[in-house]
Design a protein around this motif. Sequence first.
Motif, short mmCIF file in Angstrom:
data_model
loop_
_atom_site.label_atom_id
_atom_site.label_comp_id
_atom_site.label_asym_id
_atom_site.label_seq_id
_atom_site.Cartn_x
_atom_site.Cartn_y
_atom_site.Cartn_z
N ASP A 192 0.86 -1.18 0.00
CA ASP A 192 0.00 0.00 0.00
C ASP A 192 0.90 1.23 0.00
N ALA A 193 1.05 1.83 -1.16
CA ALA A 193 2.01 2.92 -1.34
C ALA A 193 1.60 4.20 -0.62
N ARG A 194 0.40 4.24 -0.05
CA ARG A 194 -0.04 5.46 0.65
C ARG A 194 0.68 5.65 1.98
N PHE A 195 1.13 4.53 2.59
CA PHE A 195 1.75 4.59 3.92
C PHE A 195 2.96 3.64 3.96
N ASP A 247 -0.90 12.69 5.54
CA ASP A 247 -1.13 11.46 4.77
C ASP A 247 -2.62 11.25 4.47
N ALA A 248 -2.91 10.19 3.72
CA ALA A 248 -4.25 10.00 3.16
C ALA A 248 -5.32 9.72 4.20
N GLY A 252 -6.23 0.06 -0.46
CA GLY A 252 -4.84 0.42 -0.64
C GLY A 252 -4.49 0.73 -2.08
N THR A 253 -3.33 1.38 -2.24
CA THR A 253 -2.79 1.70 -3.57
C THR A 253 -1.53 0.87 -3.76
N PRO A 254 -1.55 -0.12 -4.66
CA PRO A 254 -0.34 -0.94 -4.82
C PRO A 254 0.85 -0.10 -5.28
#
Lengths: 147, 147
Positions: A39-42, A111-112, A124-126
Motif C-alpha cells: 500500500d504505497a499510501r503509507f 497522509d491519506a 490500498g494503492t499498490p
Amino acid sequence: LYFRFEDDHPMDFTLHSRLAADCFLIGDFALCRVLLNNDARFPWCILVPRLAHLRDFHDVPAANRATLFDEIEWVSVALQRIGRADKMNVAALGNMVPQLHIHIIARRTNDAAWPAPVWSAGAGTPYDDPQPLIAQLKAHLDLDRSS
Amino acid sequence: LYFRFEDDHPMDFTLHSRLAADCFLIGDFALCRVLLNNDARFPWCILVPRLAHLRDFHDVPAANRATLFDEIEWVSVALQRIGRADKMNVAALGNMVPQLHIHIIARRTNDAAWPAPVWSAGAGTPYDDPQPLIAQLKAHLDLDRSS
C-alpha cells in the motif's frame, strides 16, 4: 540421532496465504518475519512471529516477548526515519487474518488518512515499484543474521 | 533527608485531559493506569503507562516492557472472558492524543464494526451505566496492590 521438536518451533511456521499475497518479503529477524504491506499510501511493515498457533498479542510466550518488543522497535525506528513520520502506529488486530501479525505504520500529518487510523481510508494503492523502499528497509535493518 | 527524583517517575505522570474526559478509571497496575473507554458498543479498555514523556510504543523503556506485556495480557484475558470475545484487538495509535496509550478491545463477530477496526464504525455510544462492567473488571484484575 533422530531429533524431534515437541513444542512450537519456527520450523512449524507457515506464513498465512493472505499475508503472503498482500505483502513483499523483507527478511527474517530472530523471531519475526518482516513484510512490507503493498500500500504505497503509507510506509507500512507487518511483523509476523515465526511461531505456530499464535493468534492474539498476549499469546506470545513470555520467553519471546522481549525479542518481539526489540523487533517492533527496530522496524518502528527504521520506518520513522525512512518515512519522516510524525507518529508511529502499532497494532495487532487480526479480524481478517487469524495468524498473529503486528502492523507498524509510519504516519504523517498530511497522509491519506490522518488523523484517522489507516483502515478508515479505503482500499490500498499498490506500489508501482516497491524495490527502492525494500532496499532502504534492508539497509536499515539487521536481518537474516542466522541464515 | 530531602529526596528528589531526577528521572522519569510515576510522580511526574498526569493523565491526558482527553483520556480523562472520554474514559472511566478502573485502577492502577504497577505500571499502567487502566481505563474503560466510554463506548458501550465494545468492551474496550485503555492502558496508559504512568511514566512521563512516552509517545510511541517503542518509547517504553526496556526495563518496563515485560511489565507492560503482562498488564496487556491481564486486561486482554479479563476483557475476553467478560465480553465473550472472538478476537482481541491491541493497538497503540495516538494520532489524536499524544500520550502513549494502548487500546485493548474485545471484538465479537456480530459487533457494530466487525470485521473492520472499531475506528471505522463512527462515533461511540456512551454507557447508560458503566458500573456493572467497571465492577466486573475490578473483580477480574489485581489492581492497586501498592496503594
